[in-house]
Design a protein around this motif. Structure first.
Motif, PDB file in Angstrom:
ATOM      1  N   GLY A   1       0.798  -1.222   0.000  1.00 53.11           N
ATOM      2  CA  GLY A   1       0.000   0.000   0.000  1.00 53.11           C
ATOM      3  C   GLY A   1       0.831   1.273   0.000  1.00 53.11           C
ATOM      4  N   LEU A   2       1.983   1.240  -0.646  1.00 56.37           N
ATOM      5  CA  LEU A   2       2.888   2.393  -0.632  1.00 56.37           C
ATOM      6  C   LEU A   2       2.685   3.347  -1.798  1.00 56.37           C
ATOM      7  CD1 LEU A   2       6.216   0.688   0.532  1.00 56.37           C
ATOM      8  CD2 LEU A   2       4.755   2.231   1.847  1.00 56.37           C
ATOM      9  N   ASN A   3       1.924   2.944  -2.804  1.00 59.67           N
ATOM     10  CA  ASN A   3       1.654   3.870  -3.901  1.00 59.67           C
ATOM     11  C   ASN A   3       0.881   5.076  -3.359  1.00 59.67           C
ATOM     12  OD1 ASN A   3       1.756   4.770  -6.517  1.00 59.67           O
ATOM     13  ND2 ASN A   3       0.004   3.552  -7.217  1.00 59.67           N
ATOM     14  N   HIS A   4       1.287   6.266  -3.737  1.00 57.55           N
ATOM     15  CA  HIS A   4       0.733   7.535  -3.251  1.00 57.55           C
ATOM     16  C   HIS A   4       1.252   7.906  -1.856  1.00 57.55           C
ATOM     17  CE1 HIS A   4      -2.035   7.881  -6.593  1.00 57.55           C
ATOM     18  NE2 HIS A   4      -2.523   6.682  -6.334  1.00 57.55           N
ATOM     19  N   HIS A   5       2.222   7.163  -1.333  1.00 56.61           N
ATOM     20  CA  HIS A   5       2.769   7.506  -0.017  1.00 56.61           C
ATOM     21  C   HIS A   5       3.419   8.892  -0.091  1.00 56.61           C
ATOM     22  CE1 HIS A   5       5.194   7.346   3.639  1.00 56.61           C
ATOM     23  NE2 HIS A   5       4.547   6.243   3.997  1.00 56.61           N
ATOM     24  N   ARG A   6       3.074   9.738   0.854  1.00 58.11           N
ATOM     25  CA  ARG A   6       3.503  11.139   0.814  1.00 58.11           C
ATOM     26  C   ARG A   6       5.016  11.279   0.777  1.00 58.11           C
ATOM     27  NH1 ARG A   6       4.942  14.510   4.772  1.00 58.11           N
ATOM     28  NH2 ARG A   6       4.331  12.957   6.327  1.00 58.11           N
ATOM     29  N   GLU A   7       5.727  10.523   1.604  1.00 55.18           N
ATOM     30  CA  GLU A   7       7.189  10.668   1.666  1.00 55.18           C
ATOM     31  C   GLU A   7       7.868  10.179   0.384  1.00 55.18           C
ATOM     32  OE1 GLU A   7       9.090   9.272   5.267  1.00 55.18           O
ATOM     33  OE2 GLU A   7       7.225   9.569   6.384  1.00 55.18           O
ATOM     34  N   ILE A   8       7.301   9.144  -0.231  1.00 55.86           N
ATOM     35  CA  ILE A   8       7.864   8.642  -1.491  1.00 55.86           C
ATOM     36  C   ILE A   8       7.614   9.653  -2.604  1.00 55.86           C
ATOM     37  CG2 ILE A   8       7.774   6.778  -3.203  1.00 55.86           C
ATOM     38  CD1 ILE A   8       6.945   4.898  -0.902  1.00 55.86           C
ATOM     39  N   ASN A   9       6.422  10.238  -2.633  1.00 56.10           N
ATOM     40  CA  ASN A   9       6.123  11.272  -3.630  1.00 56.10           C
ATOM     41  C   ASN A   9       7.037  12.483  -3.459  1.00 56.10           C
ATOM     42  OD1 ASN A   9       4.120   9.674  -4.609  1.00 56.10           O
ATOM     43  ND2 ASN A   9       2.418  10.870  -3.788  1.00 56.10           N
ATOM     44  N   GLN A  10       7.301  12.839  -2.220  1.00 56.57           N
ATOM     45  CA  GLN A  10       8.202  13.973  -1.956  1.00 56.57           C
ATOM     46  C   GLN A  10       9.619  13.646  -2.428  1.00 56.57           C
ATOM     47  OE1 GLN A  10       7.775  14.684   2.256  1.00 56.57           O
ATOM     48  NE2 GLN A  10       6.025  16.074   1.986  1.00 56.57           N
ATOM     49  N   ALA A  11      10.066  12.411  -2.177  1.00 50.87           N
ATOM     50  CA  ALA A  11      11.392  11.998  -2.620  1.00 50.87           C
ATOM     51  C   ALA A  11      11.490  12.023  -4.140  1.00 50.87           C
ATOM     52  CB  ALA A  11      11.714  10.604  -2.096  1.00 50.87           C
ATOM     53  N   LEU A  12      10.414  11.650  -4.816  1.00 51.64           N
ATOM     54  CA  LEU A  12      10.382  11.702  -6.275  1.00 51.64           C
ATOM     55  C   LEU A  12      10.545  13.141  -6.764  1.00 51.64           C
ATOM     56  CD1 LEU A  12       9.877  10.223  -9.001  1.00 51.64           C
ATOM     57  CD2 LEU A  12       7.434  10.679  -8.645  1.00 51.64           C
ATOM     58  N   SER A  13       9.851  14.055  -6.108  1.00 49.45           N
ATOM     59  CA  SER A  13       9.945  15.467  -6.475  1.00 49.45           C
ATOM     60  C   SER A  13      11.340  16.025  -6.225  1.00 49.45           C
ATOM     61  CB  SER A  13       8.902  16.268  -5.675  1.00 49.45           C
ATOM     62  OG  SER A  13       8.990  17.639  -5.985  1.00 49.45           O
ATOM     63  N   VAL A  14      11.910  15.676  -5.082  1.00 56.34           N
ATOM     64  CA  VAL A  14      13.266  16.125  -4.756  1.00 56.34           C
ATOM     65  C   VAL A  14      14.268  15.540  -5.754  1.00 56.34           C
ATOM     66  CG1 VAL A  14      15.128  15.949  -3.049  1.00 56.34           C
ATOM     67  CG2 VAL A  14      12.799  16.496  -2.304  1.00 56.34           C
ATOM     68  N   GLY A  15      14.083  14.272  -6.087  1.00 54.91           N
ATOM     69  CA  GLY A  15      14.971  13.615  -7.041  1.00 54.91           C
ATOM     70  C   GLY A  15      14.899  14.249  -8.412  1.00 54.91           C
TER      71      GLY A  15
END
Length: 386
Positions: free
Chosen positions: A50-64
């Motif tokens: 259930g990690l799809n749409h996880h806020r911290e992962i989305n933020q990491a994608l944006s930072v990356g």
């Protein structure tokens, strides 16, 4: 007209209830999927944790994306290998206790690449009968001799290995590779990983595991099959439990060097997006610490088993995947449609993906589901399967 087989073969698929068509998904998360303006309870997702749409992962994608860009802009051997890729590889090595890790565009590509690399003309590949299509295709396109043992039949595998060692000239190099999956994608059952590792060691063979459906779900820190035994070569995808995209191969230094120099899949493919690599790094960090996600899958899977009527042919296991075998294609499609009418999205899995007369519903339970979802699913299945 040339290429008449294109329409003829598709028509044949329709006639035997094996026709496949894409569905455009408007929105989805771990619980729901929206298709054609209708929302369904989703039991077809491979987003097990259930990690799809996880806020911290989305933020990491944006930072990356801001730091490294959205595209690698080249293969890993030109200018495509960024710090984001290197950092992710190091994290995976630490996670699985492996010396080296290489990133691939997809699990299919990684499996094909490794079968061709290990499938030297002096090699013998032993594949579990239910190995993924990418493993089978890669093995068949290699220069190696290929033999398939019955699904999870350890005794037959041992006989094959022993016979090969007896007949092989001692002067010749004997390169044997045992190939299996940690969790099998259509049945959801597990390989006997510890026993496979023991047999591989006894016969001086390499053990190769496709851990696409094990990684994240099995092990105290989600290490997959690597938590059960020391595996020589591990492949796993990012697009399931890890909730990003791409794949990795974890192995020793010698194999990594060989792949960098000789694997056409690795050499000639653009590296995965560095932004995605950065997001994947965050996802793996979360997977290792949020144990409740794995515990919830176990709890909900047990509930489904208890709630289903005993007449339902369920392949029981401890993974996220639960196969309900129905039999013929037409009946399976009919049951699938009845469930969709009740707001449940499930996939009807038919030959040639599974053997003849074993068409099934493939139910995947994720950490995003709730007890009420499982109760509703079980009640609906019990009602439509007579």
């Amino acid at each position: 007209m040339a290429f008449n087989f294109l329409t003829a073969d598709v028509e044949q698929q329709k006639q035997c209830a094996r026709y496949r068509a894409r569905q455009c998904v408007a929105e989805q998360n771990g619980r729901y999927v929206k298709i054609n303006d209708k929302s369904y309870l989703n039991f077809s997702s491979n987003d097990y944790l259930g990690l799809n749409h996880h806020r911290e992962i989305n933020q990491a994608l944006s930072v990356g994306a801001e730091r490294f860009g959205t595209c690698a802009s080249g293969s890993s051997l030109i200018t495509g290998y960024s710090y984001a890729h290197q950092a992710l590889e190091h994290d995976i090595c630490d996670w699985l206790n492996k010396p080296k890790c290489l990133l691939f565009a997809s699990g299919f590509s990684a499996n094909s690449a490794l079968m061709q690399a290990l499938g030297h003309e002096s090699s013998q590949l032993y594949l579990d009968k239910l190995s993924h299509a990418s493993l089978i295709d890669g093995a068949r396109s290699s220069a190696a001799k290929v033999k398939r043992f019955l699904h999870n039949d350890i005794e037959q595998l041992q006989r094959f290995l022993a016979k090969n060692q007896q007949t092989e000239n001692q002067d010749n190099e004997l390169n044997q590779v045992i190939v299996s999956e940690g969790v099998f994608s259509m049945d959801g059952d597990q390989a006997d990983v510890a026993n496979l590792a023991k047999i591989a060691q006894q016969h001086q063979a390499l053990l190769y595991l496709d851990d696409a459906h094990s990684i994240g779900v099995i092990g105290n820190k989600g290490q997959g099959s690597s938590s059960l035994a020391d595996i020589d070569v591990v492949m796993a995808t990012f697009g399931k439990s890890i909730a990003t995209s791409g794949a990795f191969v974890a192995c020793d230094n010698n194999l990594a060097e060989y792949l960098i120099n000789f694997s056409r899949h690795y050499i000639y493919s653009t590296a995965i997006s560095p932004a995605l690599a950065w997001a994947t790094k965050k996802s793996i960090e979360i997977i290792q610490t949020e144990h409740w996600r794995r515990e919830k899958i176990i709890e909900l899977s047990k509930l489904l088993t208890e709630k289903l009527d005993k007449k339902i042919k369920l392949i029981e296991n401890s993974s996220s995947i639960h196969a309900i075998v129905i039999g013929d294609e037409i009946t399976t499609l009919d049951v699938c449609q009845q469930l969709r009418n009740k707001g449940i999205w499930l996939s009807a899995i038919r030959p040639p993906t599974v053997p003849q007369n074993s068409s099934r519903l493939r139910v995947t339970i994720t950490a995003s589901h709730e007890v009420k979802d499982i109760n509703y699913l079980a009640n609906c299945i019990n009602e439509v399967i007579q």
